[in-house]
Motif scaffolding. Sequence first.
Motif, PDB file in Angstrom:
ATOM      1  N   TYR A 174      53.593  41.873  42.875  1.00 15.89           N
ATOM      2  CA  TYR A 174      53.515  43.241  43.388  1.00 15.89           C
ATOM      3  C   TYR A 174      52.995  43.296  44.823  1.00 15.89           C
ATOM      4  CZ  TYR A 174      54.323  44.684  38.590  1.00 15.89           C
ATOM      5  OH  TYR A 174      54.879  44.867  37.355  1.00 15.89           O
ATOM      6  N   GLY A 198      50.479  53.253  46.841  1.00 15.29           N
ATOM      7  CA  GLY A 198      51.834  53.061  46.350  1.00 15.29           C
ATOM      8  C   GLY A 198      52.001  51.615  45.920  1.00 15.29           C
ATOM      9  N   TYR A 247      54.798  48.562  44.890  1.00 20.96           N
ATOM     10  CA  TYR A 247      56.164  48.047  44.878  1.00 20.96           C
ATOM     11  C   TYR A 247      56.201  46.759  44.068  1.00 20.96           C
ATOM     12  CZ  TYR A 247      57.273  51.123  48.850  1.00 20.96           C
ATOM     13  OH  TYR A 247      57.476  52.199  49.666  1.00 20.96           O
ATOM     14  N   GLY A 286      60.881  54.812  49.759  1.00 17.22           N
ATOM     15  CA  GLY A 286      60.009  55.200  48.655  1.00 17.22           C
ATOM     16  C   GLY A 286      60.709  55.206  47.312  1.00 17.22           C
ATOM     17  N   LEU A 328      59.527  52.517  45.013  1.00 16.44           N
ATOM     18  CA  LEU A 328      58.176  52.524  44.449  1.00 16.44           C
ATOM     19  C   LEU A 328      58.240  52.456  42.926  1.00 16.44           C
ATOM     20  CD1 LEU A 328      56.543  55.297  46.668  1.00 16.44           C
ATOM     21  CD2 LEU A 328      55.614  52.986  46.394  1.00 16.44           C
ATOM     22  N   ALA A 332      52.861  55.392  42.036  1.00 16.57           N
ATOM     23  CA  ALA A 332      52.152  55.974  43.169  1.00 16.57           C
ATOM     24  C   ALA A 332      51.073  56.894  42.633  1.00 16.57           C
ATOM     25  CB  ALA A 332      53.110  56.745  44.079  1.00 16.57           C
ATOM     26  N   LYS A 381      57.540  55.232  37.969  1.00 16.21           N
ATOM     27  CA  LYS A 381      58.936  55.566  38.235  1.00 16.21           C
ATOM     28  C   LYS A 381      59.611  56.135  36.993  1.00 16.21           C
ATOM     29  CE  LYS A 381      62.883  53.818  40.795  1.00 16.21           C
ATOM     30  NZ  LYS A 381      63.364  52.726  41.659  1.00 16.21           N
ATOM     31  N   TYR A 401      51.909  54.563  53.091  1.00 14.95           N
ATOM     32  CA  TYR A 401      50.781  54.795  52.186  1.00 14.95           C
ATOM     33  C   TYR A 401      50.254  56.227  52.204  1.00 14.95           C
ATOM     34  CZ  TYR A 401      48.795  53.174  56.648  1.00 14.95           C
ATOM     35  OH  TYR A 401      48.520  52.973  57.974  1.00 14.95           O
ATOM     36  N   PRO A 453      54.139  57.740  48.841  1.00 12.46           N
ATOM     37  CA  PRO A 453      53.509  57.969  47.533  1.00 12.46           C
ATOM     38  C   PRO A 453      53.393  59.442  47.173  1.00 12.46           C
ATOM     39  CG  PRO A 453      52.350  56.249  48.727  1.00 12.46           C
ATOM     40  CD  PRO A 453      53.341  56.833  49.686  1.00 12.46           C
TER      41      PRO A 453
END
Length: 347
Positions: free
Chosen positions: A123, A147, A149, A166, A169, A172, A188, A287, A291
Motif C-alpha cells: 500500500y 488516502g 492506494y 482519486g 483510491l 479515504a 471503495k 492528500y 480523499p
Amino acid sequence: MSMNGQSGAVGQENINTNIVTLTRYLNEEQTKYSEATGDFTLLCHALQFSFKSIAYYIRRASLINLSGLAGSANSTGDDQKKLDVIGNDLFIAAMRSCGRVRILVSEEEEEAIEFPAGPNAKYAVACDPIDGSSNLDAGVSVGTIFGIYKLSDDAKGTKEDLLRPGTDLVAAGFTMYGASAQLVMTMKGGPVNGFTMDDNLGEFILTHPDMRMPKKRSIYSCNEGNSKYWDVATREWCDTIKNAEKPYSARYIGSMVADAYRTLLYGGIFAYPADSKTPKGKLRILYECGPMAMIFEQAGGQAVDSNMARMLTVVPESIHDRSGIFLGSYDEVQLVIDIHKKHGISV
C-alpha cells in the motif's frame, strides 16, 4: 428509588452492550472477503493509533508547551507548528512499523518516504497529518486527512506510483479533533461511516453509520476575502446564492476538515477555488482534494475542480500538486457547474 417504588432515571438508562468499535468494524468487514489477507486491516489499525495519539497531544498542547511554531516550514512553504512535527513523526513511525506500507507522502515532507520492500508492503498512503494547524493556538478544530492506494505488483515503490487519479483510491477518510475526535472513513464502493472517540474506552465508536448528504442545502462555506481574485464565473455563483429568494447562510471556519465535516452532516457546499493569486489552487490533490472527493461522492454529493472536472479524475503532476475545489451536496455543486458552463468553463 422514587416514592412509588419505581426506579428513577438511572435505573431506566439503556446501556448498549453491542458496541461497534472501529477495530470490530474493520475485522468484520475483513471476514466478508474470502481473498482478504488482513494487510489492509492491519494498516488501518496503525492509522487508528496515529489518530488517537494526535488527538491526545492536541488536547494537552497548551499544558505541555506544544503550542506555537516549530521554527521551520513544510514542503509547501507553510510555517510548521510544533504539533505538525509531532503528528508527522507519529504517522511515519506507525506506517513504518505496520509493515504494510511501501510509500508515504506527507504534507510535512518534501519527498515521499520509501519504506523497505516487504512481501506485505502493498500500500501507499498520502496524508496531511494536521490540516488547519494555523488555527491550533486558537482552539479551532483541526484534523487529519488520508488516502490509501494499493500498489500494483510491478510498482517500483517510488513517488511516481502515487501520481494517479482519486478513482484509484481504495480508502479515504479524515479525523476531526474538536469537542470530540470524529473519524469519517470510507472504502471503495462502500458506505461512509462516522466514528466518535470514547476517551474512557479509548476506542472509536460507530456513531454515524452510512452517512448520506442532503441533496440540497442553503449553506455555503468559502473565504470571500479572496473574491477579488476569483474569475467571473465564481463571483457570479457566489452572488447568485447570496441574492437568492432565500439567501444562503454563510458558515466558514477556515479549517478544511471542520468545514467539510459540517457540510457532510448538514449539506451545502464548501469551496476553495483557484484564483488569479493561486492559479492552480491552494489545496493539495493527493492528500486533501482526492480523499475528500471520494468521501463526498460516496455520501451522495459531488466534487469538482475549478475547471469543473470531476475531482476524482484529476491526476496530480507532483506529490504536492494543488487544485481548486468545490464539494458538497449534489445540487449545490451542480449549480456551480451550470454557472461555469455558461461562461465556457466545462469539461
